[in-house]
Design a protein around this motif. Structure first.
Motif, PDB file in Angstrom:
ATOM      1  N   PHE A   1      20.814  31.615 -15.662  1.00 25.31           N
ATOM      2  CA  PHE A   1      19.810  30.620 -15.316  1.00 25.31           C
ATOM      3  C   PHE A   1      18.764  31.260 -14.399  1.00 25.31           C
TER       4      PHE A   1
ATOM      5  N   PRO B   1      16.762  30.030 -19.528  1.00 26.56           N
ATOM      6  CA  PRO B   1      17.563  28.831 -19.293  1.00 26.56           C
ATOM      7  C   PRO B   1      17.398  28.351 -17.859  1.00 26.56           C
TER       8      PRO B   1
ATOM      9  N   TYR C   1      14.459  25.800 -20.930  1.00 24.94           N
ATOM     10  CA  TYR C   1      15.274  24.647 -21.304  1.00 24.94           C
ATOM     11  C   TYR C   1      16.257  24.386 -20.180  1.00 24.94           C
ATOM     12  N   TYR C   2      16.124  23.185 -19.579  1.00 25.26           N
ATOM     13  CA  TYR C   2      16.940  22.811 -18.423  1.00 25.26           C
ATOM     14  C   TYR C   2      18.076  21.875 -18.797  1.00 25.26           C
ATOM     15  N   GLY C   3      19.193  22.035 -18.106  1.00 28.91           N
ATOM     16  CA  GLY C   3      20.139  20.941 -17.971  1.00 28.91           C
ATOM     17  C   GLY C   3      19.544  20.007 -16.924  1.00 28.91           C
TER      18      GLY C   3
ATOM     19  N   THR D   1      26.720  27.789 -22.825  1.00 35.06           N
ATOM     20  CA  THR D   1      25.994  26.938 -23.774  1.00 35.06           C
ATOM     21  C   THR D   1      24.523  27.303 -23.808  1.00 35.06           C
ATOM     22  N   PHE D   2      23.917  27.463 -22.634  1.00 32.58           N
ATOM     23  CA  PHE D   2      22.492  27.778 -22.575  1.00 32.58           C
ATOM     24  C   PHE D   2      22.231  29.243 -22.936  1.00 32.58           C
TER      25      PHE D   2
ATOM     26  N   VAL E   1      23.769  19.496 -26.041  1.00 34.22           N
ATOM     27  CA  VAL E   1      22.660  20.372 -25.663  1.00 34.22           C
ATOM     28  C   VAL E   1      21.947  20.899 -26.905  1.00 34.22           C
TER      29      VAL E   1
END
Length: 348
Positions: free
Chosen positions: A194, A169, A139-141, A156-157, A120
């Motif tokens: 998120f 996120p 910022y996306y997964g 992580t994000f 990432v």
């Protein structure tokens, strides 16, 4: 252009009510036609742009493109127009190539890079370089990574937000329960949760028995309606033109009798408003589809009609390849659906 707020913890980011997806720009579309679409969107007040690190990887053999070409095109346009401080850019990681020698696939084994913390961070660094930006708005997964705990992905994000590299996120193509688990973890740790959830959604609901992890479901809509700090970003809202061409077959994921009824209802509303069916569906997304799960806590003594109507915050991601397509989508901002129209679209 109307604006909305994306939220995560104490962060609130104003974005355009219609997001322009640039997946085709710099990949299927050349620079001149891509710039024409971007310029028209900006002229109309649009400031919210969506891309990904793997756009271009799917067409390496057919078009001679490469991963990141959409980001590169967008970065060149931002620099040439001097608008880095005016636009909010969303990009994604997780669905790039794990093995550069193998193609990507929508079926297992996908060859997706996944959402390990080092991946990432590495991919964000590369995206920022291609975009020419110090940070991204969202910022996306891009796809869920089920080899990792939702809490780890959330952390992580959150790290990237706290370092100032990301404002909000997001997750994409993720089941409701995984999103909810990740958000609950972040909130319990007082960290950025998120706030953007990008899923496929148009007019239809999924066919029974099919895979739903990449789609907006009624359960997912109910979750978002209950959490106003979460915004659904709906991709493929116009189903690649199928809504306006009802003679085309429904995609398998939406192939059931209810879809035909919904499409007829949308066409009837469009006729009454003198608009297009595409504009009606986008206007419904902008209004926020209502949750149909109405049994609230403590409501056993109330009738369904007495319960409050709850709508999910939704921003459609439009994928115009021409200025004409973009102008039609922008026209949705002028469509005023009344309560009867919304009730028909919510409930049919």
């Amino acid at each position: 252009m109307r604006t909305r707020q994306l939220r995560s913890q104490h962060q609130a980011v104003p974005v355009s009510a219609l997001c322009l997806g640039v997946m085709a720009l710099g990949v299927h579309q050349g620079e001149d036609s891509s710039y024409a679409v971007l310029d028209r969107y900006f002229e109309a007040g649009g400031r919210f742009l969506d891309t990904a690190n793997n756009y271009g990887a799917w067409t390496e053999e057919s078009l001679g493109t490469q991963a990141g070409d959409s980001e590169r095109l967008l970065g060149r346009w931002i620099a040439s127009r001097g608008v880095a401080e005016e636009v909010v850019v969303a990009t994604k990681c997780g669905a790039g190539k794990a093995d550069p020698r193998r193609p990507l696939s929508g079926q297992a084994p996908t060859n997706y890079e996944g959402l390990a913390p080092e991946v990432v961070r590495r991919e964000l660094t590369a995206s920022l370089e291609r975009l020419g930006l110090p940070r991204v708005g969202v910022y996306y997964g891009h796809v869920d990574d089920r080899t990792r705990q939702a809490a780890e992905i959330a952390d992580t994000f959150a790290d990237l937000v706290e370092e100032g590299l990301v404002q909000v996120p997001g997750l994409s193509n993720t089941t409701t329960w995984r999103l909810a688990e990740a958000r609950a973890h972040s909130r319990s740790a007082s960290r950025p949760a998120f706030g953007a959830w990008q899923q496929e959604h148009s007019l239809y609901w999924p066919a029974p028995g099919g895979a739903e992890d990449t789609l907006v479901t009624r359960e997912g809509l109910d979750y978002a309606a209950e959490h106003p700090d979460l915004t659904i970003l709906s991709y493929s809202p116009l189903q690649k033109g199928q809504l306006a061409r009802p003679w085309l077959p429904l995609p398998d994921r939406y192939a059931h009798p209810g879809s035909g009824r919904r499409l007829l209802t949308a066409h009837q509303i469009a006729h009454a408003h003198g608009s297009t069916v595409n504009q009606v569906v986008l206007a419904w997304h902008l209004a926020g589809p209502a949750s149909s799960v109405r049994y609230a806590a403590g409501s056993a003594t109330l009738t369904t009609d007495a319960l409050p109507l709850r709508r999910a915050a939704m921003i459609p991601v439009i994928g115009a390849r021409t200025v004409e397509q973009l102008d039609e989508a922008l026209g949705a901002l002028d469509v005023q659906l009344d309560a009867e129209d919304l009730a028909a679209l919510d409930g049919c």
